[in-house]
Write a protein that holds these residues in place. Sequence first.
Motif, PDB file in Angstrom:
ATOM      1  N   ALA A  24       0.828  -1.211   0.000  1.00 13.71           N
ATOM      2  CA  ALA A  24       0.000   0.000   0.000  1.00 13.71           C
ATOM      3  C   ALA A  24       0.859   1.256   0.000  1.00 13.71           C
ATOM      4  CB  ALA A  24      -0.919  -0.006   1.222  1.00 13.71           C
ATOM      5  N   ALA A  25       1.950   1.242   0.774  1.00 21.30           N
ATOM      6  CA  ALA A  25       2.843   2.402   0.806  1.00 21.30           C
ATOM      7  C   ALA A  25       3.548   2.595  -0.533  1.00 21.30           C
ATOM      8  CB  ALA A  25       3.864   2.227   1.925  1.00 21.30           C
ATOM      9  N   ALA A  26       3.994   1.497  -1.140  1.00 16.32           N
ATOM     10  CA  ALA A  26       4.672   1.593  -2.433  1.00 16.32           C
ATOM     11  C   ALA A  26       3.739   2.143  -3.504  1.00 16.32           C
ATOM     12  CB  ALA A  26       5.205   0.223  -2.840  1.00 16.32           C
ATOM     13  N   ARG A  27       2.474   1.749  -3.474  1.00 15.24           N
ATOM     14  CA  ARG A  27       1.524   2.230  -4.473  1.00 15.24           C
ATOM     15  C   ARG A  27       1.171   3.693  -4.263  1.00 15.24           C
ATOM     16  NH1 ARG A  27      -2.700  -2.514  -6.255  1.00 15.24           N
ATOM     17  NH2 ARG A  27      -1.095  -3.958  -7.023  1.00 15.24           N
ATOM     18  N   ARG A  28       1.527   4.236  -3.096  1.00 13.45           N
ATOM     19  CA  ARG A  28       1.324   5.659  -2.843  1.00 13.45           C
ATOM     20  C   ARG A  28       2.609   6.457  -3.021  1.00 13.45           C
ATOM     21  NH1 ARG A  28      -2.401   2.832  -0.166  1.00 13.45           N
ATOM     22  NH2 ARG A  28      -4.414   3.745   0.445  1.00 13.45           N
ATOM     23  N   GLY A  29       3.604   5.837  -3.661  1.00 13.54           N
ATOM     24  CA  GLY A  29       4.802   6.572  -4.044  1.00 13.54           C
ATOM     25  C   GLY A  29       5.979   6.488  -3.094  1.00 13.54           C
ATOM     26  N   ARG A  30       5.924   5.636  -2.064  1.00 12.66           N
ATOM     27  CA  ARG A  30       7.044   5.518  -1.130  1.00 12.66           C
ATOM     28  C   ARG A  30       7.944   4.353  -1.548  1.00 12.66           C
ATOM     29  NH1 ARG A  30       6.843   7.725   4.048  1.00 12.66           N
ATOM     30  NH2 ARG A  30       5.049   9.066   4.460  1.00 12.66           N
ATOM     31  N   ARG A  31       9.257   4.601  -1.559  1.00  7.52           N
ATOM     32  CA  ARG A  31      10.216   3.524  -1.801  1.00  7.52           C
ATOM     33  C   ARG A  31      10.277   2.683  -0.523  1.00  7.52           C
ATOM     34  NH1 ARG A  31      14.074   3.711  -5.682  1.00  7.52           N
ATOM     35  NH2 ARG A  31      15.654   2.925  -4.229  1.00  7.52           N
ATOM     36  N   THR A  32       9.798   1.452  -0.609  1.00 10.63           N
ATOM     37  CA  THR A  32       9.555   0.644   0.573  1.00 10.63           C
ATOM     38  C   THR A  32      10.357  -0.651   0.528  1.00 10.63           C
ATOM     39  OG1 THR A  32       7.305   1.535   0.681  1.00 10.63           O
ATOM     40  CG2 THR A  32       7.764  -0.444   1.980  1.00 10.63           C
ATOM     41  N   LEU A  33      10.932  -1.004   1.701  1.00 12.05           N
ATOM     42  CA  LEU A  33      11.644  -2.272   1.856  1.00 12.05           C
ATOM     43  C   LEU A  33      10.928  -3.093   2.924  1.00 12.05           C
ATOM     44  CD1 LEU A  33      14.030  -4.223   1.441  1.00 12.05           C
ATOM     45  CD2 LEU A  33      15.311  -2.872   3.126  1.00 12.05           C
ATOM     46  N   LEU A  34      10.606  -4.334   2.589  1.00  9.60           N
ATOM     47  CA  LEU A  34       9.951  -5.250   3.509  1.00  9.60           C
ATOM     48  C   LEU A  34      10.941  -6.323   3.940  1.00  9.60           C
ATOM     49  CD1 LEU A  34       7.420  -6.549   4.889  1.00  9.60           C
ATOM     50  CD2 LEU A  34       7.067  -7.790   2.723  1.00  9.60           C
ATOM     51  N   LEU A  35      11.075  -6.526   5.248  1.00 15.56           N
ATOM     52  CA  LEU A  35      11.915  -7.589   5.802  1.00 15.56           C
ATOM     53  C   LEU A  35      11.020  -8.618   6.466  1.00 15.56           C
ATOM     54  CD1 LEU A  35      14.741  -5.482   7.526  1.00 15.56           C
ATOM     55  CD2 LEU A  35      14.652  -6.337   5.183  1.00 15.56           C
ATOM     56  N   THR A  36      11.214  -9.887   6.129  1.00 17.91           N
ATOM     57  CA  THR A  36      10.403 -10.946   6.713  1.00 17.91           C
ATOM     58  C   THR A  36      11.199 -12.244   6.742  1.00 17.91           C
ATOM     59  OG1 THR A  36       8.340 -12.204   6.536  1.00 17.91           O
ATOM     60  CG2 THR A  36       9.370 -11.477   4.472  1.00 17.91           C
ATOM     61  N   ALA A  37      10.890 -13.086   7.722  1.00 19.60           N
ATOM     62  CA  ALA A  37      11.519 -14.403   7.796  1.00 19.60           C
ATOM     63  C   ALA A  37      10.637 -15.475   7.165  1.00 19.60           C
ATOM     64  CB  ALA A  37      11.808 -14.764   9.255  1.00 19.60           C
ATOM     65  N   ASP A  38       9.426 -15.138   6.809  1.00 18.11           N
ATOM     66  CA  ASP A  38       8.470 -16.101   6.256  1.00 18.11           C
ATOM     67  C   ASP A  38       8.265 -15.872   4.766  1.00 18.11           C
ATOM     68  OD1 ASP A  38       8.022 -17.174   8.808  1.00 18.11           O
ATOM     69  OD2 ASP A  38       6.552 -15.604   9.252  1.00 18.11           O
ATOM     70  N   GLY A  39       7.932 -16.943   4.072  1.00 18.16           N
ATOM     71  CA  GLY A  39       7.643 -16.824   2.659  1.00 18.16           C
ATOM     72  C   GLY A  39       6.276 -16.185   2.424  1.00 18.16           C
ATOM     73  N   PRO A  41       3.427 -15.500  -0.703  1.00 19.39           N
ATOM     74  CA  PRO A  41       3.082 -15.804  -2.100  1.00 19.39           C
ATOM     75  C   PRO A  41       3.219 -14.570  -2.989  1.00 19.39           C
ATOM     76  CG  PRO A  41       1.461 -16.760  -0.602  1.00 19.39           C
ATOM     77  CD  PRO A  41       2.349 -15.890   0.228  1.00 19.39           C
ATOM     78  N   GLY A  42       3.922 -14.749  -4.107  1.00 19.51           N
ATOM     79  CA  GLY A  42       4.119 -13.655  -5.041  1.00 19.51           C
ATOM     80  C   GLY A  42       5.343 -12.819  -4.766  1.00 19.51           C
ATOM     81  N   PHE A  43       6.066 -13.094  -3.656  1.00 17.89           N
ATOM     82  CA  PHE A  43       7.274 -12.346  -3.317  1.00 17.89           C
ATOM     83  C   PHE A  43       8.503 -13.231  -3.536  1.00 17.89           C
ATOM     84  CE2 PHE A  43       4.218  -9.604  -1.623  1.00 17.89           C
ATOM     85  CZ  PHE A  43       4.793  -8.433  -1.153  1.00 17.89           C
ATOM     86  N   PRO A  44       9.624 -12.645  -3.947  1.00 20.43           N
ATOM     87  CA  PRO A  44      10.843 -13.447  -4.140  1.00 20.43           C
ATOM     88  C   PRO A  44      11.373 -13.967  -2.807  1.00 20.43           C
ATOM     89  CG  PRO A  44      11.308 -11.106  -4.417  1.00 20.43           C
ATOM     90  CD  PRO A  44       9.827 -11.227  -4.294  1.00 20.43           C
ATOM     91  N   GLU A  45      12.207 -15.022  -2.876  1.00 18.34           N
ATOM     92  CA  GLU A  45      12.772 -15.646  -1.683  1.00 18.34           C
ATOM     93  C   GLU A  45      14.206 -15.184  -1.425  1.00 18.34           C
ATOM     94  OE1 GLU A  45      11.407 -18.059   0.514  1.00 18.34           O
ATOM     95  OE2 GLU A  45       9.528 -17.397  -0.403  1.00 18.34           O
ATOM     96  N   ASP A  46      14.695 -14.192  -2.146  1.00 13.28           N
ATOM     97  CA  ASP A  46      16.082 -13.759  -2.038  1.00 13.28           C
ATOM     98  C   ASP A  46      16.354 -13.168  -0.657  1.00 13.28           C
ATOM     99  OD1 ASP A  46      15.045 -13.515  -4.876  1.00 13.28           O
ATOM    100  OD2 ASP A  46      17.198 -13.433  -5.227  1.00 13.28           O
ATOM    101  N   ALA A  59      13.239  -8.581   1.300  1.00 15.32           N
ATOM    102  CA  ALA A  59      14.383  -9.441   1.598  1.00 15.32           C
ATOM    103  C   ALA A  59      13.940 -10.435   2.665  1.00 15.32           C
ATOM    104  CB  ALA A  59      15.571  -8.621   2.087  1.00 15.32           C
ATOM    105  N   ARG A  60      14.280 -11.706   2.455  1.00 10.82           N
ATOM    106  CA  ARG A  60      13.916 -12.729   3.418  1.00 10.82           C
ATOM    107  C   ARG A  60      15.079 -12.966   4.375  1.00 10.82           C
ATOM    108  NH1 ARG A  60      14.169 -18.138   4.143  1.00 10.82           N
ATOM    109  NH2 ARG A  60      15.419 -18.425   2.258  1.00 10.82           N
ATOM    110  N   ILE A  61      14.770 -13.076   5.645  1.00  9.21           N
ATOM    111  CA  ILE A  61      15.795 -13.278   6.671  1.00  9.21           C
ATOM    112  C   ILE A  61      16.047 -14.771   6.809  1.00  9.21           C
ATOM    113  CG2 ILE A  61      16.370 -12.898   9.099  1.00  9.21           C
ATOM    114  CD1 ILE A  61      14.305 -10.588   9.033  1.00  9.21           C
TER     115      ILE A  61
END
Length: 428
Positions: A24-39, A41-46, A59-61
Amino acid sequence: MRTVLVTGPGGAGRTTVAAATALAAARRGRRTLLLTADGIPGFPEDTEPTEVTDGLWSARIDSGEHFRAELLALQDQASVVLDLLGGNRLDGEELTELPGSTQLALLHTLRRAAEGDWSRAGHDLLVVDLPPLREALALLALPEQLRRYLRRLLPPERQAARALRPMLAQLAGVPMPAQWLYEAAARRDAELAAVQALIEARDTTVRLVAEPGPAAEDTLRTARTGLALHGLRVDALTVNRVLPRHSGDPWFAGLAAQQEKTVDHWYEEWAPDAALCEVPHLGRDPRGLDDLARLDTPAGAPRGDDGLAGGLDGRGPGRADAPWWIESPGTSDGLDGLLPGARIVTTGPPSGDRDPVLVWCLPLPGAAKKDLQLVRRGDELLLTIGPFHRIVPLESGLRRCTVSGAALTDGVLRVRFTPDPGLWPRTG
């Protein structure tokens, strides 16, 4: 960089909400980074920041990879000692991560995002998918605790005496710590300090995720005390999987009514300090970016809901104020030098010729007296409220006082400090 730490009771959908908030933040023009340890759907596993869609990176932890890299590096640093002891080195393939490695990997990733190589990407917003609520509170308190342990076990001032170590070793009859140990401790302290600064920054907030119901209500009530104890600021409570409120099916309508009752109570308890965002139930688990976009409640929704991207405005740089303050009778003249940086609130008339009784105050909403333990040890105050624990260093002025009483009234802990005549400075 604005930082949002997302957590909530287990099973409440915090990972999904974290991903939907970042989108939602990215679609409103913010450069956003998401950090998560879980997979997701639709997001890369890098494990390095990888673009998901316009304006959004994730980025996945990988805690296993981090554990192996850290242990192999420590093994290399201690190679001389291991060789003297005849130890056999471990290979990366035979290493299995130990309990606690997940938390350390997350702290390492936060440091990279705060001031490491990832910070140079110029993100406007960092969204962090934390573990469940109880574990998340322990994790966010970890940098402060680990830094205290390092200072106690390996005091930095001891490094100044490294030229005397051979003589001290002979006198003591035991070898002194090697220089690399002090250097490693200093590096760890600097890394932990960066993470602690990120957590305590004015533009960092916690965003809670909960599915409305009695169990979540009890969990949030307990967690609210822990959040206040550690000075963590909640900007929003995301009410997840909200059912439609009008249904012809009596069973379905009963569930929706129970949810609505809980949500009404949350509005009374959390607003206006924290916004509430209601996220609809899709009838199934989200399966991609399109489903995540449907979770973003549009602006103008009932009750003034601003959607998942609401409340992400900048809050200004710098460290947030400590959650406690000090009450003093009369004016605060002369106290600024004794209590540098402390918030001083004047109450009542001056105490005349007597030294002022200072009251250290900390808001603890939801705390019960039976769960509260308070101990003064040296220059620190040891606080325990139920499952939560924190050690608070006292301001220099309070170190010259003795604790003369404490009370928990109206959700605020008040600890009275009476100046010690032998230590309190005299004027005139």
